[in-house]
Design a protein around this motif. Structure first.
Motif, PDB file in Angstrom:
ATOM      1  N   UNK A 143      16.953  70.756  92.631  1.00  0.00           N
ATOM      2  CA  UNK A 143      18.084  71.611  91.939  1.00  0.00           C
ATOM      3  C   UNK A 143      18.645  70.727  91.042  1.00  0.00           C
ATOM      4  N   UNK A 144      18.244  69.575  90.368  1.00  0.00           N
ATOM      5  CA  UNK A 144      18.939  68.893  89.512  1.00  0.00           C
ATOM      6  C   UNK A 144      18.251  68.889  88.230  1.00  0.00           C
ATOM      7  N   UNK A 145      19.030  68.624  87.225  1.00  0.00           N
ATOM      8  CA  UNK A 145      18.356  68.695  85.842  1.00  0.00           C
ATOM      9  C   UNK A 145      19.094  67.869  84.827  1.00  0.00           C
ATOM     10  N   UNK A 146      18.546  67.469  83.902  1.00  0.00           N
ATOM     11  CA  UNK A 146      19.206  66.849  82.741  1.00  0.00           C
ATOM     12  C   UNK A 146      19.821  67.740  81.674  1.00  0.00           C
ATOM     13  N   UNK A 147      21.284  67.750  81.758  1.00  0.00           N
ATOM     14  CA  UNK A 147      21.749  68.633  80.776  1.00  0.00           C
ATOM     15  C   UNK A 147      21.561  68.192  79.163  1.00  0.00           C
ATOM     16  N   UNK A 148      20.788  69.166  78.594  1.00  0.00           N
ATOM     17  CA  UNK A 148      20.441  68.757  77.061  1.00  0.00           C
ATOM     18  C   UNK A 148      21.491  68.600  76.116  1.00  0.00           C
ATOM     19  N   UNK A 149      22.838  68.712  76.432  1.00  0.00           N
ATOM     20  CA  UNK A 149      23.938  68.661  75.553  1.00  0.00           C
ATOM     21  C   UNK A 149      24.561  67.262  75.873  1.00  0.00           C
ATOM     22  N   UNK A 150      24.817  67.043  77.396  1.00  0.00           N
ATOM     23  CA  UNK A 150      25.466  65.679  77.690  1.00  0.00           C
ATOM     24  C   UNK A 150      24.687  64.384  78.003  1.00  0.00           C
ATOM     25  N   UNK A 151      23.118  65.022  78.236  1.00  0.00           N
ATOM     26  CA  UNK A 151      22.280  63.988  78.661  1.00  0.00           C
ATOM     27  C   UNK A 151      22.536  63.482  79.892  1.00  0.00           C
ATOM     28  N   UNK A 152      23.254  64.032  80.673  1.00  0.00           N
ATOM     29  CA  UNK A 152      23.314  63.569  82.078  1.00  0.00           C
ATOM     30  C   UNK A 152      22.940  64.415  83.121  1.00  0.00           C
ATOM     31  N   UNK A 153      22.987  63.899  84.231  1.00  0.00           N
ATOM     32  CA  UNK A 153      22.355  64.941  85.295  1.00  0.00           C
ATOM     33  C   UNK A 153      23.362  65.788  85.749  1.00  0.00           C
ATOM     34  N   UNK A 154      22.991  67.041  85.927  1.00  0.00           N
ATOM     35  CA  UNK A 154      23.902  68.240  86.092  1.00  0.00           C
ATOM     36  C   UNK A 154      23.299  69.005  87.283  1.00  0.00           C
ATOM     37  N   UNK A 155      24.042  69.839  87.939  1.00  0.00           N
ATOM     38  CA  UNK A 155      23.773  70.897  88.757  1.00  0.00           C
ATOM     39  C   UNK A 155      25.146  71.491  89.511  1.00  0.00           C
ATOM     40  N   UNK A 156      24.871  72.392  90.394  1.00  0.00           N
ATOM     41  CA  UNK A 156      25.974  73.054  90.899  1.00  0.00           C
ATOM     42  C   UNK A 156      27.116  72.120  91.589  1.00  0.00           C
ATOM     43  N   UNK A 157      28.420  72.298  91.327  1.00  0.00           N
ATOM     44  CA  UNK A 157      29.429  71.416  92.073  1.00  0.00           C
ATOM     45  C   UNK A 157      30.405  72.469  92.589  1.00  0.00           C
ATOM     46  N   UNK A 158      29.906  73.547  92.860  1.00  0.00           N
ATOM     47  CA  UNK A 158      31.130  74.393  93.330  1.00  0.00           C
ATOM     48  C   UNK A 158      32.189  74.674  92.309  1.00  0.00           C
ATOM     49  N   UNK A 159      31.878  74.678  91.156  1.00  0.00           N
ATOM     50  CA  UNK A 159      32.839  74.764  90.017  1.00  0.00           C
ATOM     51  C   UNK A 159      33.923  73.879  90.249  1.00  0.00           C
ATOM     52  N   UNK A 160      33.930  72.653  90.686  1.00  0.00           N
ATOM     53  CA  UNK A 160      34.775  71.748  90.929  1.00  0.00           C
ATOM     54  C   UNK A 160      35.628  71.439  89.704  1.00  0.00           C
ATOM     55  N   UNK A 161      35.285  71.203  88.678  1.00  0.00           N
ATOM     56  CA  UNK A 161      35.676  70.593  87.472  1.00  0.00           C
ATOM     57  C   UNK A 161      36.527  72.026  86.578  1.00  0.00           C
ATOM     58  N   UNK A 162      36.174  73.352  87.043  1.00  0.00           N
ATOM     59  CA  UNK A 162      36.629  74.654  86.380  1.00  0.00           C
ATOM     60  C   UNK A 162      37.253  75.446  87.283  1.00  0.00           C
TER      61      UNK A 162
END
Length: 227
Positions: A143-162
């Motif tokens: 379920x993880x991927x590299x975000x093409x904009x941030x170049x960091x690993x990304x995935x669902x975080x239950x909208x923790x930051x939003x």
């Protein structure tokens, strides 16, 4: 002598097997000698209510600014089942499981992947991520991927930051028109999530791996039970 040797080897094998199981399944919090948190977020996807409208996917992408070409959340469709015009589909949520014993966290060399101690959410600190993709390889749920904009690993975080930071439910939960998604504190026996899990049979994916996922599914059961 041969029997004694065989018993010795059998005993060693049993001891090693016990160690392997314990290493995989023990709680990461307990191993640090820290108390269990009072909040441990989880989610239920009721497949019997899901209509596959994909409103959850769209809401997740918009709220969390997920670039095109990658996604934090997928609704997988199987079917059709039955004969026309009584055909039906099954829908299953595919996203981060927020494992209590998360393989992605264990392999991260920089600590960018971590379990939030206050919520139990498996999260990513993009500032510390070096894009090595170890976590992507280690995740048994893919379920993880590299975000093409941030170049960091990304995935669902239950909208923790939003959403959660504003005291709101995750975007996917708010957008669901049939209330097929329920989010809450699994440590709270009075929460809607816990009441739902107590009232309906549920399943989790790949529990044999000892990851202890916190994404639960209520399965759609069609037709007559065949024994």
């Amino acid at each position: 002598m041969e029997n004694s040797k065989r018993r010795f080897l059998k005993g060693c094998g049993g001891l090693l097997a016990g160690i392997s199981v314990y290493t995989v399944t023990k709680s990461p919090l307990a191993s640090n000698g820290e108390p269990e948190p009072q909040v441990k977020y989880a989610m239920v996807h009721d497949e019997s209510l899901c209509i596959g409208c994909l409103a959850c996917e769209d809401a997740c992408r918009e709220v969390n600014q997920v670039p095109e070409g990658v996604t934090r959340l997928k609704i997988l469709r199987t079917g059709p089942f039955g004969e026309y015009p009584d055909q039906r589909y099954h829908f299953r949520r595919h996203s981060c499981q927020h494992c209590e014993s998360a393989p992605c966290v264990k392999v991260c060399p920089t600590g960018a992947a971590y379990i939030d101690k206050e919520t139990g959410i498996v999260a990513v600190n993009e500032d510390r991520c070096v894009g090595c993709q170890y976590c992507i390889a280690a995740c048994p749920y893919q379920v993880r991927f590299i975000n093409p904009e941030t170049k960091a690993a990304d995935k669902c975080d239950f909208c923790q930051q939003t959403q959660l930071s504003q005291g709101l439910q995750p975007a996917c939960v708010q957008a669901c028109p049939t209330r097929a998604l329920v989010f809450g504190n699994i440590k709270d026996p009075t929460s809607e999530l816990v009441k739902l899990l107590k009232s309906k049979p549920s399943y989790r994916e790949k529990v044999d791996l000892g990851t202890r996922p916190k994404l639960f599914h209520i399965q759609t059961i069609d037709g007559e039970l065949v024994l």
